[in-house]
Design a protein around this motif. Structure first.
Motif, PDB file in Angstrom:
ATOM      1  N   SER A   1       0.807  -1.228   0.000  1.00 40.63           N
ATOM      2  CA  SER A   1       0.000   0.000   0.000  1.00 40.63           C
ATOM      3  C   SER A   1       0.838   1.276   0.000  1.00 40.63           C
ATOM      4  CB  SER A   1      -0.952   0.012   1.202  1.00 40.63           C
ATOM      5  OG  SER A   1      -0.224  -0.039   2.420  1.00 40.63           O
ATOM      6  N   GLU A   2       2.032   1.235   0.596  1.00 46.51           N
ATOM      7  CA  GLU A   2       2.839   2.455   0.714  1.00 46.51           C
ATOM      8  C   GLU A   2       4.107   2.416  -0.148  1.00 46.51           C
ATOM      9  OE1 GLU A   2       3.564   3.050   4.855  1.00 46.51           O
ATOM     10  OE2 GLU A   2       1.438   2.981   5.378  1.00 46.51           O
TER      11      GLU A   2
ATOM     12  N   ASN B   1      14.328  -1.010   0.248  1.00 46.92           N
ATOM     13  CA  ASN B   1      13.254  -0.288   0.923  1.00 46.92           C
ATOM     14  C   ASN B   1      13.143  -0.775   2.367  1.00 46.92           C
ATOM     15  OD1 ASN B   1      10.774   0.824   1.782  1.00 46.92           O
ATOM     16  ND2 ASN B   1      10.041   0.944  -0.333  1.00 46.92           N
ATOM     17  N   PRO B   2      13.964  -0.233   3.291  1.00 46.12           N
ATOM     18  CA  PRO B   2      13.962  -0.685   4.689  1.00 46.12           C
ATOM     19  C   PRO B   2      12.592  -0.572   5.369  1.00 46.12           C
ATOM     20  CG  PRO B   2      15.856   0.721   4.235  1.00 46.12           C
ATOM     21  CD  PRO B   2      14.961   0.817   3.040  1.00 46.12           C
ATOM     22  N   ALA B   3      11.831   0.464   5.020  1.00 40.47           N
ATOM     23  CA  ALA B   3      10.516   0.639   5.645  1.00 40.47           C
ATOM     24  C   ALA B   3       9.582  -0.507   5.264  1.00 40.47           C
ATOM     25  CB  ALA B   3       9.911   1.978   5.220  1.00 40.47           C
ATOM     26  N   PHE B   4       9.650  -0.944   4.016  1.00 45.75           N
ATOM     27  CA  PHE B   4       8.841  -2.064   3.548  1.00 45.75           C
ATOM     28  C   PHE B   4       9.266  -3.352   4.244  1.00 45.75           C
ATOM     29  CE2 PHE B   4       8.115  -5.289   0.002  1.00 45.75           C
ATOM     30  CZ  PHE B   4       6.782  -5.483   0.327  1.00 45.75           C
TER      31      PHE B   4
ATOM     32  N   MET C   1       8.213  -7.561   8.409  1.00 43.80           N
ATOM     33  CA  MET C   1       8.628  -8.282   9.610  1.00 43.80           C
ATOM     34  C   MET C   1       7.576  -8.157  10.720  1.00 43.80           C
ATOM     35  SD  MET C   1      11.359  -9.866   8.882  1.00 43.80           S
ATOM     36  CE  MET C   1      10.547 -10.019   7.285  1.00 43.80           C
ATOM     37  N   LYS C   2       6.983  -6.973  10.838  1.00 45.19           N
ATOM     38  CA  LYS C   2       5.908  -6.786  11.811  1.00 45.19           C
ATOM     39  C   LYS C   2       4.719  -7.680  11.479  1.00 45.19           C
ATOM     40  CE  LYS C   2       6.918  -2.032  13.270  1.00 45.19           C
ATOM     41  NZ  LYS C   2       6.434  -0.616  13.284  1.00 45.19           N
ATOM     42  N   ALA C   3       4.432  -7.797  10.175  1.00 44.87           N
ATOM     43  CA  ALA C   3       3.317  -8.635   9.747  1.00 44.87           C
ATOM     44  C   ALA C   3       3.582 -10.103  10.078  1.00 44.87           C
ATOM     45  CB  ALA C   3       3.081  -8.466   8.243  1.00 44.87           C
TER      46      ALA C   3
END
Length: 240
Positions: free
Chosen positions: A25-26, A129-132, A137-139
């Motif tokens: 999404s982002e 893309n570290p944020a992705f 990982m959170k998911a």
């Protein structure tokens, strides 16, 4: 993948209506363009299998529309459905990231459009893309937590409680057919429902009949009509 004939279609990530509900999404436009240029998108019929337990993942699957049951096969030959994936969900990324074989099988529950993203492209997007990567990982951690909770509930609840809890879960996860409807928007065979609950099909048929007689639910073919959600919650022993 299934050998049954499927139809290739053109679905661009930038314009995908399910992307808002997915881990993509982002992602920035340039990353989406890379994914779109290398992925394949296919329509599948009910009963076709995307991947098999014990095989090596070559990429990830992303659902545009339709639903997929993900299940393990027990030693007795009976399915144990782990979860049902819906539009926006990824499939296979945990096995891909851990470099393990698929731990379950994924089979289409209703006609679906599903995109396959090759391993190299997916890992390339992750690496730059570290944020992705952090989001993914959170998911993974969240899904493992949900699975642990589900296993704990299975051990503690009776079959009747598990069936009531499953109906509530289906209602909250997949919603209703339309505005003002009380029919859950997913069609499951009695066998599939039993494989989610973890019991015999005959037991589910009997309990559904009991719930219907008690005014908790109605039955619309393979779909369930929720007539009294609060009593279902009570039956599921969510207040305990």
């Amino acid at each position: 993948m299934s050998s049954r004939k499927s139809n290739h279609i053109d679905l661009q990530c930038q314009f995908c209506q399910s992307r808002g509900d997915s881990h993509f999404s982002e992602l920035p436009t340039d990353d989406l363009e890379v994914l779109s240029s290398h992925k394949s998108c296919v329509t599948y019929k009910k009963g076709q299998t995307l991947f098999y337990e014990g095989t090596r993942p070559m990429g990830i699957f992303c659902i545009n529309h339709g639903k997929v049951k993900v299940y393990k096969m027990g030693s007795n030959g009976k399915e144990q459905i782990l979860f049902i994936a819906q539009p926006g969900d990824f499939l296979g990324y945990r096995s891909l990231l851990s470099e393990e074989f698929y731990g379950a099988t994924g089979t289409v529950l209703e006609q679906a459009a599903i995109c396959f993203i090759p391993k190299s492209d997916f890992l390339s997007i992750l690496s730059k893309n570290p944020a992705f990567f952090q989001k993914l990982m959170k998911a993974v951690c969240h899904e493992l937590g949900v699975m642990e909770e589900k296993l704990a509930q299975l051990a503690q609840k009776s079959v009747r409680e598990r069936l009531a809890a499953t109906i509530i879960m289906l209602k909250e996860t997949y919603g209703m057919e339309g505005e003002g409807s009380d029919v859950i928007d997913i069609a499951l065979s009695r066998e599939d429902l039993a494989n989610i609950v973890g019991t015999a099909t005959e037991t589910v048929i009997r309990l559904l009949s009991d719930f219907k007689s008690d005014g908790l639910i109605g039955l619309k073919g393979k779909k369930i009509q929720v007539l009294d959600a609060q009593r279902l919650i009570h039956e599921a022993d969510f207040y305990a």
